[in-house]
Design a protein around this motif. Sequence first.
Motif, short mmCIF file in Angstrom:
data_model
loop_
_atom_site.label_atom_id
_atom_site.label_comp_id
_atom_site.label_asym_id
_atom_site.label_seq_id
_atom_site.Cartn_x
_atom_site.Cartn_y
_atom_site.Cartn_z
N THR A 196 0.82 -1.21 0.00
CA THR A 196 0.00 0.00 0.00
C THR A 196 0.86 1.26 0.00
O THR A 196 0.54 2.25 -0.65
CB THR A 196 -0.92 0.01 1.23
N ALA A 197 1.98 1.21 0.72
CA ALA A 197 2.84 2.39 0.84
C ALA A 197 3.58 2.70 -0.45
O ALA A 197 3.70 3.86 -0.84
CB ALA A 197 3.83 2.19 1.98
N PHE A 198 4.08 1.66 -1.13
CA PHE A 198 4.97 1.89 -2.28
C PHE A 198 4.38 1.50 -3.62
O PHE A 198 4.92 1.86 -4.66
CB PHE A 198 6.29 1.13 -2.06
N ARG A 199 3.27 0.75 -3.62
CA ARG A 199 2.56 0.41 -4.84
C ARG A 199 3.47 -0.20 -5.89
O ARG A 199 3.39 0.12 -7.08
CB ARG A 199 1.85 1.64 -5.43
N SER A 200 4.35 -1.05 -5.49
CA SER A 200 5.33 -1.63 -6.42
C SER A 200 5.62 -3.08 -6.04
O SER A 200 5.81 -3.39 -4.87
CB SER A 200 6.63 -0.82 -6.37
N GLU A 201 5.65 -3.96 -7.06
CA GLU A 201 6.00 -5.34 -6.80
C GLU A 201 7.44 -5.46 -6.33
O GLU A 201 7.79 -6.35 -5.57
CB GLU A 201 5.78 -6.18 -8.06
N ALA A 202 8.29 -4.53 -6.80
CA ALA A 202 9.68 -4.53 -6.34
C ALA A 202 9.76 -4.25 -4.86
O ALA A 202 10.58 -4.83 -4.13
CB ALA A 202 10.50 -3.50 -7.13
#
Length: 248
Positions: free
Chosen positions: A154-160
């Motif tokens: 939720t915080a970074f919205r990235s699969e990485a």
Amino acid sequence: MNATFTLLEMRRITRDWGGMFFTAVLPAFFYLIFGATVDAKDASIGNGNVAMYVMISMAAYGAVTATTSIGGNAAVERQQGWGRQLGLTPLADSSYIAMKALIAMTVAAVPVLLTFTLGAATGARGSAGAWALSALLVLAGSSVFALYGLLIGTAFRSEAAVGAAAGTLVIFAFLGNLFIPLSGALLSFAKLTPLYGYAALARYPLTEGYLPDGSHDPLWLPIANVVAWLAIFGALTVVLVRRGRERQ
């Protein structure tokens, strides 16, 4: 909960051989290195031996790796548009959450089953109650880290970022007494970290609170640790979700 959608999601996740290796095979491999083949594996600890102590630790590491990844990816999927697609279907949010929870617990059960099976075959020893209760605590406690994955996703919205969150579990595992026994000031600090309480609680049916250095943790300590981190992860996730909606 839609059974067809759940099965499709399970197939998609299990087709990721790299992810499944780090989730299921690597913890079992660690058990073979640190538990099944060391000279001290038959040394007594609690009502069992060192091999079982390591077995529970490695199963816990595999379980939280699974739930962190699945929780984080669920958050990223919804924020990248999958949620809008699902909104066009009859699938309710509650069904989506239930499906993801079922998948997370199913995948988390794989390293637990594999590691416990290897333990039984290679000399891990403990009471019948310790075997059953530790397995249940490993699986149930890993659900806390689905929230951790959800928080990062939720915080970074990235699969990485979700992959990085799973990577930070290695650091938490060291501080949680999963890989090597800690002592002194480092142990005192470690008792405040997220994986310590979960791992200590999972091993409690075996160790009865006694640590490899001879010290003792009362039962309330790991319980308080787990409850505190559950509250922290949950509260931060709620805050981030609300902020995301306000921006929209």
